[in-house]
Scaffold this motif. Sequence first.
Motif, PDB file in Angstrom:
ATOM      1  N   GLY A 162       0.794  -1.223   0.000  1.00  0.00           N
ATOM      2  CA  GLY A 162       0.000   0.000   0.000  1.00  0.00           C
ATOM      3  C   GLY A 162       0.823   1.268   0.000  1.00  0.00           C
ATOM      4  N   ILE A 163       2.019   1.210  -0.570  1.00  0.00           N
ATOM      5  CA  ILE A 163       2.931   2.352  -0.589  1.00  0.00           C
ATOM      6  C   ILE A 163       2.952   2.962  -1.985  1.00  0.00           C
ATOM      7  CG2 ILE A 163       5.332   3.084  -0.283  1.00  0.00           C
ATOM      8  CD1 ILE A 163       4.181   2.204   2.329  1.00  0.00           C
ATOM      9  N   ASP A 164       2.780   4.256  -2.056  1.00  0.00           N
ATOM     10  CA  ASP A 164       2.935   5.004  -3.304  1.00  0.00           C
ATOM     11  C   ASP A 164       4.294   5.690  -3.240  1.00  0.00           C
ATOM     12  OD1 ASP A 164       2.897   6.729  -5.455  1.00  0.00           O
ATOM     13  OD2 ASP A 164       1.006   7.697  -4.916  1.00  0.00           O
ATOM     14  N   LEU A 165       5.256   5.193  -3.995  1.00  0.00           N
ATOM     15  CA  LEU A 165       6.622   5.704  -3.906  1.00  0.00           C
ATOM     16  C   LEU A 165       6.740   7.171  -4.310  1.00  0.00           C
ATOM     17  CD1 LEU A 165       8.724   2.652  -5.145  1.00  0.00           C
ATOM     18  CD2 LEU A 165       8.240   3.387  -2.801  1.00  0.00           C
ATOM     19  N   GLU A 166       5.816   7.655  -5.132  1.00  0.00           N
ATOM     20  CA  GLU A 166       5.841   9.063  -5.501  1.00  0.00           C
ATOM     21  C   GLU A 166       5.459   9.961  -4.329  1.00  0.00           C
ATOM     22  OE1 GLU A 166       3.566   9.789  -9.003  1.00  0.00           O
ATOM     23  OE2 GLU A 166       4.749   8.406 -10.215  1.00  0.00           O
ATOM     24  N   ARG A 167       4.811   9.373  -3.329  1.00  0.00           N
ATOM     25  CA  ARG A 167       4.371  10.122  -2.154  1.00  0.00           C
ATOM     26  C   ARG A 167       5.095   9.641  -0.897  1.00  0.00           C
ATOM     27  NH1 ARG A 167      -0.904  12.504  -2.783  1.00  0.00           N
ATOM     28  NH2 ARG A 167      -1.373  11.896  -0.647  1.00  0.00           N
ATOM     29  N   THR A 168       6.336   9.167  -1.094  1.00  0.00           N
ATOM     30  CA  THR A 168       7.133   8.609  -0.009  1.00  0.00           C
ATOM     31  C   THR A 168       8.467   9.342   0.086  1.00  0.00           C
ATOM     32  OG1 THR A 168       6.132   6.431  -0.276  1.00  0.00           O
ATOM     33  CG2 THR A 168       8.261   6.487   0.812  1.00  0.00           C
ATOM     34  N   ALA A 169       8.925   9.528   1.308  1.00  0.00           N
ATOM     35  CA  ALA A 169      10.264  10.067   1.554  1.00  0.00           C
ATOM     36  C   ALA A 169      10.975   9.135   2.523  1.00  0.00           C
ATOM     37  CB  ALA A 169      10.193  11.472   2.132  1.00  0.00           C
ATOM     38  N   VAL A 170      12.269   9.001   2.335  1.00  0.00           N
ATOM     39  CA  VAL A 170      13.098   8.209   3.238  1.00  0.00           C
ATOM     40  C   VAL A 170      13.973   9.191   4.000  1.00  0.00           C
ATOM     41  CG1 VAL A 170      14.939   6.488   3.378  1.00  0.00           C
ATOM     42  CG2 VAL A 170      13.059   6.178   1.759  1.00  0.00           C
ATOM     43  N   LEU A 171      13.945   9.078   5.316  1.00  0.00           N
ATOM     44  CA  LEU A 171      14.652   9.990   6.201  1.00  0.00           C
ATOM     45  C   LEU A 171      15.759   9.242   6.919  1.00  0.00           C
ATOM     46  CD1 LEU A 171      14.493  12.910   7.372  1.00  0.00           C
ATOM     47  CD2 LEU A 171      13.009  11.955   9.147  1.00  0.00           C
ATOM     48  N   HIS A 172      16.967   9.765   6.856  1.00  0.00           N
ATOM     49  CA  HIS A 172      18.115   9.146   7.539  1.00  0.00           C
ATOM     50  C   HIS A 172      18.859  10.199   8.336  1.00  0.00           C
ATOM     51  CE1 HIS A 172      21.744   7.030   8.461  1.00  0.00           C
ATOM     52  NE2 HIS A 172      22.452   7.891   7.775  1.00  0.00           N
ATOM     53  N   MET A 173      19.159   9.889   9.596  1.00  0.00           N
ATOM     54  CA  MET A 173      19.956  10.769  10.440  1.00  0.00           C
ATOM     55  C   MET A 173      21.376  10.232  10.488  1.00  0.00           C
ATOM     56  SD  MET A 173      20.256  13.329  12.343  1.00  0.00           S
ATOM     57  CE  MET A 173      21.498  13.923  13.453  1.00  0.00           C
ATOM     58  N   ALA A 174      22.297  10.954   9.869  1.00  0.00           N
ATOM     59  CA  ALA A 174      23.702  10.543   9.868  1.00  0.00           C
ATOM     60  C   ALA A 174      24.334  10.995  11.181  1.00  0.00           C
ATOM     61  CB  ALA A 174      24.432  11.162   8.681  1.00  0.00           C
ATOM     62  N   THR A 175      24.702  10.032  11.996  1.00  0.00           N
ATOM     63  CA  THR A 175      25.273  10.356  13.299  1.00  0.00           C
ATOM     64  C   THR A 175      26.781  10.567  13.233  1.00  0.00           C
ATOM     65  OG1 THR A 175      25.630   8.043  13.864  1.00  0.00           O
ATOM     66  CG2 THR A 175      23.495   9.010  14.458  1.00  0.00           C
ATOM     67  N   GLY A 176      27.388  10.068  12.162  1.00  0.00           N
ATOM     68  CA  GLY A 176      28.839  10.156  12.053  1.00  0.00           C
ATOM     69  C   GLY A 176      29.540   8.944  12.635  1.00  0.00           C
ATOM     70  N   SER A 177      28.769   8.026  13.221  1.00  0.00           N
ATOM     71  CA  SER A 177      29.382   6.836  13.816  1.00  0.00           C
ATOM     72  C   SER A 177      29.053   5.564  13.042  1.00  0.00           C
ATOM     73  CB  SER A 177      28.936   6.697  15.278  1.00  0.00           C
ATOM     74  OG  SER A 177      27.537   6.540  15.352  1.00  0.00           O
ATOM     75  N   GLU A 178      28.599   5.726  11.795  1.00  0.00           N
ATOM     76  CA  GLU A 178      28.291   4.560  10.968  1.00  0.00           C
ATOM     77  C   GLU A 178      29.587   3.819  10.619  1.00  0.00           C
ATOM     78  OE1 GLU A 178      25.235   7.641  10.578  1.00  0.00           O
ATOM     79  OE2 GLU A 178      27.359   7.712  10.144  1.00  0.00           O
ATOM     80  N   TRP A 179      29.489   2.525  10.525  1.00  0.00           N
ATOM     81  CA  TRP A 179      30.636   1.730  10.120  1.00  0.00           C
ATOM     82  C   TRP A 179      30.996   2.077   8.675  1.00  0.00           C
ATOM     83  CZ3 TRP A 179      33.257  -1.322  13.445  1.00  0.00           C
ATOM     84  CH2 TRP A 179      32.617  -1.669  14.638  1.00  0.00           C
ATOM     85  N   PRO A 180      32.279   2.170   8.339  1.00  0.00           N
ATOM     86  CA  PRO A 180      32.670   2.476   6.951  1.00  0.00           C
ATOM     87  C   PRO A 180      32.101   1.463   5.957  1.00  0.00           C
ATOM     88  CG  PRO A 180      34.572   2.654   8.410  1.00  0.00           C
ATOM     89  CD  PRO A 180      33.438   2.092   9.232  1.00  0.00           C
TER      90      PRO A 180
END
Length: 93
Positions: A46-64
Amino acid sequence: MPRTAHTLPLPGLSTTDDLDTVINWGLGADSTAYLAKMLTDPAAHGIDLERTAVLHMATGSEWPETRLLVEEFMLPLLREHGVRFVQLSRSGT
């Protein structure tokens, strides 16, 4: 006294956007699997990709290695499906 809702603006998103779904992506196994599932068969969920946003918080501690895998596999998948990707970070990160 009436209450007034105050919505803080996010870069890349506004209150006038026509979004139904915002997916919080933490780059971990669970949120990545969920995101991949939504991108490969959005209608089944039931997802309309045109009406979807993906949100990511970059903390700076992600593994390379995580960043490399995201760049190789997931970002091209988001791009292929035309999904808006909003990445937030702390000042200086």
